[in-house]
Scaffold this motif. Structure first.
Motif, PDB file in Angstrom:
ATOM      1  N   UNK A 226       0.870  -1.217  -0.095  1.00  0.00           N
ATOM      2  CA  UNK A 226       0.076   0.094  -0.158  1.00  0.00           C
ATOM      3  C   UNK A 226       0.943   1.176   0.031  1.00  0.00           C
ATOM      4  N   UNK A 227       1.811   1.126   0.838  1.00  0.00           N
ATOM      5  CA  UNK A 227       2.883   2.336   0.675  1.00  0.00           C
ATOM      6  C   UNK A 227       3.576   2.504  -0.479  1.00  0.00           C
ATOM      7  N   UNK A 228       3.834   1.473  -1.300  1.00  0.00           N
ATOM      8  CA  UNK A 228       4.430   1.738  -2.592  1.00  0.00           C
ATOM      9  C   UNK A 228       3.451   2.199  -3.702  1.00  0.00           C
ATOM     10  N   UNK A 229       2.233   1.717  -3.586  1.00  0.00           N
ATOM     11  CA  UNK A 229       1.119   1.788  -4.560  1.00  0.00           C
ATOM     12  C   UNK A 229       0.816   3.587  -4.235  1.00  0.00           C
ATOM     13  N   UNK A 230       0.948   4.120  -3.100  1.00  0.00           N
ATOM     14  CA  UNK A 230       0.613   5.321  -3.064  1.00  0.00           C
ATOM     15  C   UNK A 230       1.740   6.330  -3.242  1.00  0.00           C
ATOM     16  N   UNK A 231       2.948   5.845  -3.390  1.00  0.00           N
ATOM     17  CA  UNK A 231       4.236   6.643  -3.645  1.00  0.00           C
ATOM     18  C   UNK A 231       4.873   6.938  -2.262  1.00  0.00           C
ATOM     19  N   UNK A 232       4.286   6.370  -1.258  1.00  0.00           N
ATOM     20  CA  UNK A 232       4.910   6.677   0.282  1.00  0.00           C
ATOM     21  C   UNK A 232       6.612   5.949   0.142  1.00  0.00           C
ATOM     22  N   UNK A 233       6.314   4.877  -0.357  1.00  0.00           N
ATOM     23  CA  UNK A 233       8.016   4.100  -0.633  1.00  0.00           C
ATOM     24  C   UNK A 233       8.002   3.830  -2.088  1.00  0.00           C
ATOM     25  N   UNK A 234       9.369   3.859  -2.534  1.00  0.00           N
ATOM     26  CA  UNK A 234       9.668   3.783  -3.962  1.00  0.00           C
ATOM     27  C   UNK A 234       9.392   2.183  -4.303  1.00  0.00           C
ATOM     28  N   UNK A 235       9.334   2.011  -5.634  1.00  0.00           N
ATOM     29  CA  UNK A 235       9.190   0.499  -5.990  1.00  0.00           C
ATOM     30  C   UNK A 235       7.603   0.351  -6.376  1.00  0.00           C
ATOM     31  N   UNK A 236       7.615  -0.949  -6.849  1.00  0.00           N
ATOM     32  CA  UNK A 236       6.243  -1.365  -7.344  1.00  0.00           C
ATOM     33  C   UNK A 236       5.736  -2.395  -6.072  1.00  0.00           C
ATOM     34  N   UNK A 237       4.517  -2.625  -6.232  1.00  0.00           N
ATOM     35  CA  UNK A 237       4.143  -3.523  -5.147  1.00  0.00           C
ATOM     36  C   UNK A 237       4.688  -5.012  -5.687  1.00  0.00           C
ATOM     37  N   UNK A 238       4.678  -6.042  -4.693  1.00  0.00           N
ATOM     38  CA  UNK A 238       5.162  -7.270  -4.942  1.00  0.00           C
ATOM     39  C   UNK A 238       4.160  -8.302  -4.669  1.00  0.00           C
ATOM     40  N   UNK A 239       4.616  -9.448  -5.080  1.00  0.00           N
ATOM     41  CA  UNK A 239       3.651 -10.806  -4.658  1.00  0.00           C
ATOM     42  C   UNK A 239       3.931 -11.365  -3.429  1.00  0.00           C
ATOM     43  N   UNK A 240       2.956 -11.951  -2.529  1.00  0.00           N
ATOM     44  CA  UNK A 240       3.238 -12.572  -1.683  1.00  0.00           C
ATOM     45  C   UNK A 240       3.413 -14.062  -2.067  1.00  0.00           C
ATOM     46  N   UNK A 241       2.225 -14.474  -2.762  1.00  0.00           N
ATOM     47  CA  UNK A 241       2.369 -15.645  -3.333  1.00  0.00           C
ATOM     48  C   UNK A 241       3.215 -15.891  -4.572  1.00  0.00           C
ATOM     49  N   UNK A 242       3.318 -17.159  -5.046  1.00  0.00           N
ATOM     50  CA  UNK A 242       4.147 -17.103  -6.410  1.00  0.00           C
ATOM     51  C   UNK A 242       3.655 -16.226  -7.700  1.00  0.00           C
ATOM     52  N   UNK A 243       4.455 -15.838  -8.352  1.00  0.00           N
ATOM     53  CA  UNK A 243       4.193 -14.714  -9.459  1.00  0.00           C
ATOM     54  C   UNK A 243       3.113 -15.602 -10.616  1.00  0.00           C
ATOM     55  N   UNK A 244       2.840 -16.997 -10.572  1.00  0.00           N
ATOM     56  CA  UNK A 244       1.761 -17.663 -11.443  1.00  0.00           C
ATOM     57  C   UNK A 244       0.527 -17.827 -10.534  1.00  0.00           C
ATOM     58  N   UNK A 245       0.599 -17.345  -9.301  1.00  0.00           N
ATOM     59  CA  UNK A 245      -0.733 -17.584  -8.679  1.00  0.00           C
ATOM     60  C   UNK A 245      -1.897 -16.751  -9.139  1.00  0.00           C
ATOM     61  N   UNK A 246      -3.183 -17.208  -9.090  1.00  0.00           N
ATOM     62  CA  UNK A 246      -4.254 -16.424  -9.383  1.00  0.00           C
ATOM     63  C   UNK A 246      -4.226 -14.922  -8.602  1.00  0.00           C
ATOM     64  N   UNK A 247      -4.850 -14.192  -9.403  1.00  0.00           N
ATOM     65  CA  UNK A 247      -5.310 -12.876  -8.692  1.00  0.00           C
ATOM     66  C   UNK A 247      -6.122 -13.207  -7.507  1.00  0.00           C
ATOM     67  N   UNK A 248      -6.205 -12.110  -6.307  1.00  0.00           N
ATOM     68  CA  UNK A 248      -7.301 -12.477  -5.442  1.00  0.00           C
ATOM     69  C   UNK A 248      -8.430 -12.479  -5.948  1.00  0.00           C
TER      70      UNK A 248
END
Length: 340
Positions: free
Chosen positions: A232-254
């Motif tokens: 959430x901090x990354x999404x709103x620009x409080x932290x630099x960088x893009x959001x990351x996955x918790x699950x594997x990159x090929x896991x379905x979206x929530x």
């Protein structure tokens, strides 16, 4: 870093760049002394931005939020932040100290006490502080919960439906940042006085979670909480960088699943011992057996079977074996689409 005890809310510094740890004093109702509730204020040194509030310990027997928010209060570096982060890892401090859902000092459930009352008992006064001093300053509110002693959920973030389509669409986007298998849209009519209700009513982007069970500290739940907050901090620009996955990159979206009618929350028809026959997060068809309730007072009696009221995703089962008549034991949610 030193911790400052605060008796007057006016002494809290919400604007100076850097990190400050406070213990906010709320006087006891019936004796001399205070409950000291931790609050960390971090004002980023990279410039202005959104303000995000993070809460753990709204219920004292739910530990994933307490652990994740506490660690982030220690580890977040103001030099790497823009905007502000307000962290209260043990919001209902007496309940957290006792490991109970309600405060043992006044018997009040913090998540039924909002907007609070500055002249009420202790829990209502803490809720009033949150409403007037914290929520009033924020853009985004994250309230980290788990199932406590009684219920078990699949790992999920959550939000209510709101009358503002733009607010609801943004909350759906932000809830997905926790990367839990499910995002639960739940019934606003189930209870009043929730922290999330108050924040939503103030127009804030407001997200809750259910990230554990059994009055334990589930490692997976802590990971979802910590990574979700950082995303959430990354999404709103409080932290630099893009959001990351918790699950594997090929896991379905929530999956966003919806149970917003009171009729979706099936109560136990009798008191007894509950045997789950389906797992939280499992797909069920209408009429599938999801559990049995045993009344051990009647020798030889057959258990009462609990069945899915509709096809969908099973969101709730009891964790504690003992269930009481009227307690919610089954929730089956429908999958819905929100704009991405």
């Amino acid at each position: 870093m030193s911790v400052r005890t605060i008796h007057s809310f006016a002494d809290l510094d919400f604007s100076l760049p850097g990190k400050r740890h406070y213990e906010v004093a709320f006087h006891h109702d019936g004796t001399w002394g205070n409950v000291l509730t931790p609050l960390t204020i971090i004002n980023g040194e990279r410039g202005p931005g959104k303000t995000v509030a993070c809460f753990g310990g709204t219920h004292g027997n739910e530990y994933e939020g307490q652990v994740a928010v506490w660690r982030l209060a220690a580890e977040l570096d103001p030099a790497q932040l823009a905007g502000s982060v307000l962290l209260m890892p043990r919001l209902c401090t007496p309940a957290c100290d006792a490991g109970t859902r309600e405060s043992p000092l006044d018997g009040v459930n913090m998540n039924r006490a909002f907007p609070g009352n500055p002249r009420g008992s202790l829990t209502y006064r803490i809720a009033d502080f949150v409403t007037t001093q914290i929520l009033s300053r924020t853009d985004v509110v994250l309230d980290i919960h788990s199932g406590g002693r009684i219920l078990r959920f699949p790992m999920c973030s959550s939000f209510h439906e709101t009358p503002d389509p733009a607010q609801q669409a943004e909350m759906a986007k932000v809830a997905r940042l926790f990367d839990t298998p499910f995002v639960m849209v739940y019934a606003k009519a189930m209870a009043s006085g929730l922290l999330t209700d108050e924040a939503e009513g103030m127009g804030k982007i407001t997200i809750g979670t259910e990230l554990g069970y059994g009055e334990a500290t589930i490692r997976e739940g802590v990971t979802y909480a910590e990574t979700g907050i950082l995303n959430v901090l990354r999404y709103y620009g409080l932290l630099e960088g893009a959001p990351v996955r918790v699950r594997s990159v090929d896991a379905p979206a929530p999956r966003i699943v919806r149970a917003v009618r009171l009729e979706d929350y099936i109560p136990a028809p009798i008191s007894g011992i509950y045997e789950p026959t389906a797992e939280p997060g499992q797909w069920v068809e209408a009429g599938d057996r999801v559990g049995r309730i045993y009344d051990f007072d009647y020798a030889g009696s057959a258990p009462l079977e609990m069945r899915a009221p509709r096809a969908g995703w099973l969101l709730v089962t009891p964790f504690a074996a003992r269930v009481e008549k009227g307690q919610t034991v089954v929730v089956v949610a429908e999958e819905v689409e929100y704009e991405r």
